[in-house]
Scaffold this active site. Structure first.
Site, PDB file in Angstrom:
ATOM      1  N   LYS A 173       0.898  -1.176   0.000  1.00  0.00           N
ATOM      2  CA  LYS A 173       0.000   0.000   0.000  1.00  0.00           C
ATOM      3  C   LYS A 173       0.929   1.217   0.000  1.00  0.00           C
ATOM      4  O   LYS A 173       1.457   1.620   1.021  1.00  0.00           O
ATOM      5  CB  LYS A 173      -0.859  -0.024   1.260  1.00  0.00           C
ATOM      6  CG  LYS A 173      -2.194   0.697   1.194  1.00  0.00           C
ATOM      7  CD  LYS A 173      -2.170   2.132   0.778  1.00  0.00           C
ATOM      8  CE  LYS A 173      -1.771   3.104   1.841  1.00  0.00           C
ATOM      9  NZ  LYS A 173      -1.525   4.485   1.313  1.00  0.00           N
ATOM     10  N   GLU A 246       9.529   2.296  10.854  1.00  0.00           N
ATOM     11  CA  GLU A 246      10.645   3.189  10.501  1.00  0.00           C
ATOM     12  C   GLU A 246      10.051   4.586  10.395  1.00  0.00           C
ATOM     13  O   GLU A 246       9.373   4.902   9.420  1.00  0.00           O
ATOM     14  CB  GLU A 246      11.269   2.778   9.156  1.00  0.00           C
ATOM     15  CG  GLU A 246      11.755   1.342   9.096  1.00  0.00           C
ATOM     16  CD  GLU A 246      12.923   1.063  10.014  1.00  0.00           C
ATOM     17  OE1 GLU A 246      13.651   2.007  10.371  1.00  0.00           O
ATOM     18  OE2 GLU A 246      13.102  -0.112  10.387  1.00  0.00           O
ATOM     19  N   CYS A 280      14.022  11.229   5.815  1.00  0.00           N
ATOM     20  CA  CYS A 280      13.944  10.918   7.250  1.00  0.00           C
ATOM     21  C   CYS A 280      15.288  11.193   7.903  1.00  0.00           C
ATOM     22  O   CYS A 280      15.368  11.474   9.091  1.00  0.00           O
ATOM     23  CB  CYS A 280      13.526   9.482   7.455  1.00  0.00           C
ATOM     24  SG  CYS A 280      14.517   8.328   6.520  1.00  0.00           S
ATOM     25  N   GLU A 377       9.824  17.369  13.746  1.00  0.00           N
ATOM     26  CA  GLU A 377      10.243  17.106  12.364  1.00  0.00           C
ATOM     27  C   GLU A 377       9.464  18.035  11.436  1.00  0.00           C
ATOM     28  O   GLU A 377       8.236  17.955  11.354  1.00  0.00           O
ATOM     29  CB  GLU A 377       9.972  15.645  12.002  1.00  0.00           C
ATOM     30  CG  GLU A 377      10.563  15.265  10.656  1.00  0.00           C
ATOM     31  CD  GLU A 377      10.213  13.848  10.232  1.00  0.00           C
ATOM     32  OE1 GLU A 377       9.041  13.455  10.356  1.00  0.00           O
ATOM     33  OE2 GLU A 377      11.124  13.138   9.754  1.00  0.00           O
TER      34      GLU A 377
HETATM   35  P1  NAD Z   1       2.610   9.203   6.566  1.00  0.00           P
HETATM   36  O1  NAD Z   1       2.694   8.603   7.919  1.00  0.00           O
HETATM   37  O2  NAD Z   1       1.662  10.307   6.350  1.00  0.00           O
HETATM   38  O3  NAD Z   1       2.217   8.079   5.497  1.00  0.00           O
HETATM   39  C1  NAD Z   1       2.982   6.906   5.327  1.00  0.00           C
HETATM   40  C2  NAD Z   1       2.086   5.823   4.742  1.00  0.00           C
HETATM   41  O4  NAD Z   1       1.092   5.485   5.704  1.00  0.00           O
HETATM   42  C3  NAD Z   1       1.342   6.239   3.472  1.00  0.00           C
HETATM   43  O5  NAD Z   1       1.268   5.152   2.586  1.00  0.00           O
HETATM   44  C4  NAD Z   1      -0.043   6.564   4.007  1.00  0.00           C
HETATM   45  O6  NAD Z   1      -1.075   6.451   3.049  1.00  0.00           O
HETATM   46  C5  NAD Z   1      -0.187   5.521   5.097  1.00  0.00           C
HETATM   47  N1  NAD Z   1      -1.170   5.862   6.129  1.00  0.00           N
HETATM   48  C6  NAD Z   1      -1.551   7.093   6.558  1.00  0.00           C
HETATM   49  N2  NAD Z   1      -2.508   6.968   7.510  1.00  0.00           N
HETATM   50  C7  NAD Z   1      -2.714   5.656   7.696  1.00  0.00           C
HETATM   51  C8  NAD Z   1      -3.562   4.895   8.532  1.00  0.00           C
HETATM   52  N3  NAD Z   1      -4.395   5.464   9.377  1.00  0.00           N
HETATM   53  N4  NAD Z   1      -3.509   3.555   8.464  1.00  0.00           N
HETATM   54  C9  NAD Z   1      -2.637   2.951   7.623  1.00  0.00           C
HETATM   55  N5  NAD Z   1      -1.829   3.611   6.776  1.00  0.00           N
HETATM   56  C10 NAD Z   1      -1.857   4.942   6.822  1.00  0.00           C
HETATM   57  O7  NAD Z   1       4.088   9.629   6.158  1.00  0.00           O
HETATM   58  P2  NAD Z   1       4.570  10.346   4.809  1.00  0.00           P
HETATM   59  O8  NAD Z   1       4.211  11.789   4.844  1.00  0.00           O
HETATM   60  O9  NAD Z   1       4.180   9.546   3.622  1.00  0.00           O
HETATM   61  O10 NAD Z   1       6.156  10.198   4.943  1.00  0.00           O
HETATM   62  C11 NAD Z   1       6.948  11.096   5.647  1.00  0.00           C
HETATM   63  C12 NAD Z   1       7.372  10.512   6.982  1.00  0.00           C
HETATM   64  O11 NAD Z   1       8.028   9.275   6.785  1.00  0.00           O
HETATM   65  C13 NAD Z   1       8.368  11.384   7.711  1.00  0.00           C
HETATM   66  O12 NAD Z   1       8.046  11.425   9.074  1.00  0.00           O
HETATM   67  C14 NAD Z   1       9.688  10.665   7.491  1.00  0.00           C
HETATM   68  O13 NAD Z   1      10.672  10.938   8.459  1.00  0.00           O
HETATM   69  C15 NAD Z   1       9.245   9.242   7.518  1.00  0.00           C
HETATM   70  N6  NAD Z   1      10.220   8.367   6.862  1.00  0.00           N
HETATM   71  C16 NAD Z   1      10.933   7.499   7.658  1.00  0.00           C
HETATM   72  C17 NAD Z   1      11.900   6.685   7.081  1.00  0.00           C
HETATM   73  C18 NAD Z   1      12.705   5.729   7.919  1.00  0.00           C
HETATM   74  O14 NAD Z   1      13.233   4.776   7.360  1.00  0.00           O
HETATM   75  N7  NAD Z   1      12.825   5.924   9.207  1.00  0.00           N
HETATM   76  C19 NAD Z   1      12.123   6.753   5.705  1.00  0.00           C
HETATM   77  C20 NAD Z   1      11.374   7.637   4.946  1.00  0.00           C
HETATM   78  C21 NAD Z   1      10.410   8.439   5.529  1.00  0.00           C
END
Ligand code: NAD
Length: 486
Positions: A173, A246, A280, A377
């Site tokens: 997803k 992550e 990230c 962040e």
């Molecule tokens: P997000 O949490 O908004 O979304 C991530 C994923 O989760 C998307 O596919 C989204 O559709 C899904 N999602 C959102 N709400 C959900 C729910 N209620 N149930 C299930 N799935 C749901 O994050 P984003 O804006 O896409 O990404 C940015 C974030 O990701 C930043 O905080 C960044 O630091 C982090 N990130 C972490 C790493 C790591 O390896 N630590 C790597 C890349 C990004």
């Protein structure tokens, strides 16, 4: 405009409800293609397809599974330029970085292809005579993979490659900001010979498709990369599934008085403004010895002013757009907070007046460690410069956040370097290099609120996607009891 479908059980199909959404080019604000708004019913179909494919896939010898992964790597190489261009169009990062994203995917498929001939367990001596002890790895079953938009080919690949080599079947997803990249990746997996049902794709909102995947009782594990807030929701709703998280970061670069400032400058520019600060591992805090602060600030300001903003497809662009309008609003919200908190704005601090979602590289100085812009962040091109008087204070400030992903120290004193390595609370520490630059054959992940202890990539990725079975073989021909029971 072209429309794309879900991929379930080896077939491209429409969502049950037939609803769709558009993916937007952040450099223009215009849509580029249409995708299915998958929901719980689509997830149910995908789980059934993954369950059906599981027995044959897990019975396929791991080296054979590995051959398919090598083929994926080969196809990714052949399509690298095309995929990178699409990525730049869909989420904005400059073309060179987009190529790096695809390269990470190539690297992880090659690495995990090789794991097909290892997947090591342990052999261990028994406390009894004529008894043999060992462990083997077994797949978990059907696994749900939820990915963000900032590494739209690399992150799904970090999850799909180890999940498949361990013998699981998966449902991806992806983020609704980057469904196009996900579709292209799945097309390549199919072309490489991943059997029907072993990999399924459900695009759609986190609130419906994502939540249904997390809560599904027959999905054995969730591997999630995204924000801290969504990560918490995942843990609270996944029940007894194995969960890998992550999450975000607030990554520091420490610059000591003995550092090579030119080198540190390059590291800060790359760490803070690479991918427009949307990594990230982005360097969002510069913790600097007060004796070199003024000099470094001048150098940083001069270089930042020369950075060119624009479409990531243009050769001279240094900084692309933010991913969407909401991201611009969030970054600007933090600029206003920083000003209100009393930090000094050195440059930037406003959106760019042009189509698309551009924001000026922004530097705050005289930031106090507890200010919000030093704690939360922002996920944009914003740096907080925090002056300190010595290494102890620098490390305390570095650790004074809830996150613990990446970190860096610039110093020419080996003692400083080793003290930082030992004392900084983070999953990654770089010495004389920026906070970004991970390689796929080493563990990747963070401490504290950055996750729950899992590590992606490297050999540790196999821990996330397999169970360990312990085996005892007694060839003594009689009942032997452990713990010296007679
Ligand atoms: P997000 O949490 O908004 O979304 C991530 C994923 O989760 C998307 O596919 C989204 O559709 C899904 N999602 C959102 N709400 C959900 C729910 N209620 N149930 C299930 N799935 C749901 O994050 P984003 O804006 O896409 O990404 C940015 C974030 O990701 C930043 O905080 C960044 O630091 C982090 N990130 C972490 C790493 C790591 O390896 N630590 C790597 C890349 C990004």
């Amino acid at each position: 405009m072209k429309s794309y479908k879900l991929f379930i059980g080896g077939k491209w199909i429409k969502s049950v409800k037939g609803e769709t959404f558009k993916s937007i080019d952040p450099s223009t604000g215009k849509p580029i293609a249409i995708f299915q708004k998958g929901n719980g019913e689509d997830i149910e179909k995908a789980v059934r397809a993954a369950e059906k494919a599981l027995p044959a896939w897990k019975d396929t010898p791991a080296p054979k599974r590995g051959q398919i992964l090598f083929k994926v790597a080969k196809l990714l190489k052949q399509n690298k330029d095309q995929l990178a261009k699409l990525m730049t169009q869909e989420m904005g990062k400059v073309l060179n970085e987009a190529k790096g994203d695809v390269q990470e995917a190539i690297d992880i498929f090659e690495y995990m292809g090789g794991e097909g001939r290892r997947l090591f367990g342990h052999t261990v001596p028994s406390e009894l005579k004529d008894k043999f002890c060992m462990t083997i790895r077994q797949p978990l079953g059907v696994v749900g993979l939820i990915s963000p938009w900032n590494f739209p080919i690399a992150i799904p690949s970090w999850k799909i490659a180890p999940a498949l080599i361990c013998g699981n079947t998966v449902i991806l997803k992806p983020s609704s900001d980057t469904p196009f990249c996900a579709v292209k990746l799945i097309e390549i997996l199919t072309e490489a010979g991943v059997p029907a049902g072993a990999v399924n794709l459900v695009t759609g909102p986190g609130s419906t498709a994502g939540t249904a995947l997390i809560k599904h009782p027959r999905v054995r594990a969730i591997s999630f990369t995204g924000s801290k807030e969504t990560g918490k929701f995942v843990t609270e709703n996944a029940g007894l599934k194995k969960v890998g998280l992550e999450l975000g970061g607030k990554n520091p670069i420490i610059i000591m008085e003995d550092a090579n400032l030119k080198l540190a400058l390059e590291g800060v520019l790359w760490g803070a403004f690479g991918t427009t600060g949307q990594r990230c591992t982005a360097a969002s805090r510069v913790i600097i010895h007060k004796s070199v602060k003024e000099k470094f600030e001048k150098m940083l300001l001069q270089s930042t002013k020369k950075l060119v903003l624009g479409s990531g497809l243009k050769k001279d662009t240094d900084i692309g757009p933010l991913v969407n309008k909401k991201a611009v609003e969030k970054v600007h919200h933090y600029t206003l907070i920083g000003k209100k908190e009393g930090a000094k704005l050195l440059c930037g601090g406003m959106p760019v007046n042009r189509p698309g979602y551009f924001y000026k590289p922004t530097i705050f100085t005289e930031v106090k460690p507890n200010m919000k812009i030093a704690q939360e962040e922002i996920f944009g091109p914003t740096i907080a410069i925090i002056p300190v008087k010595n290494l102890d204070e620098a490390i305390n400030v570095a650790n004074n956040v809830t996150y613990g992903l990446s970190s860096s120290i610039y110093t020419n004193d080996i003692r400083n370097a080793f003290i930082a390595i030992e004392k900084i609370e983070a999953g990654l520490t770089y010495v004389n290099s920026s906070t970004i630059g991970s390689e796929v054959h080493l563990p990747f992940g963070g401490t504290k609120d950055t996750g729950n202890g899992t590590r992606e990539a490297g050999w540790t990725a196999l821990e996330e996607f397999s169970e360990v079975k312990t085996i005892y073989i007694d060839y003594s021909g009689r009942l032997q009891k452990a713990q010296s029971i007679t």
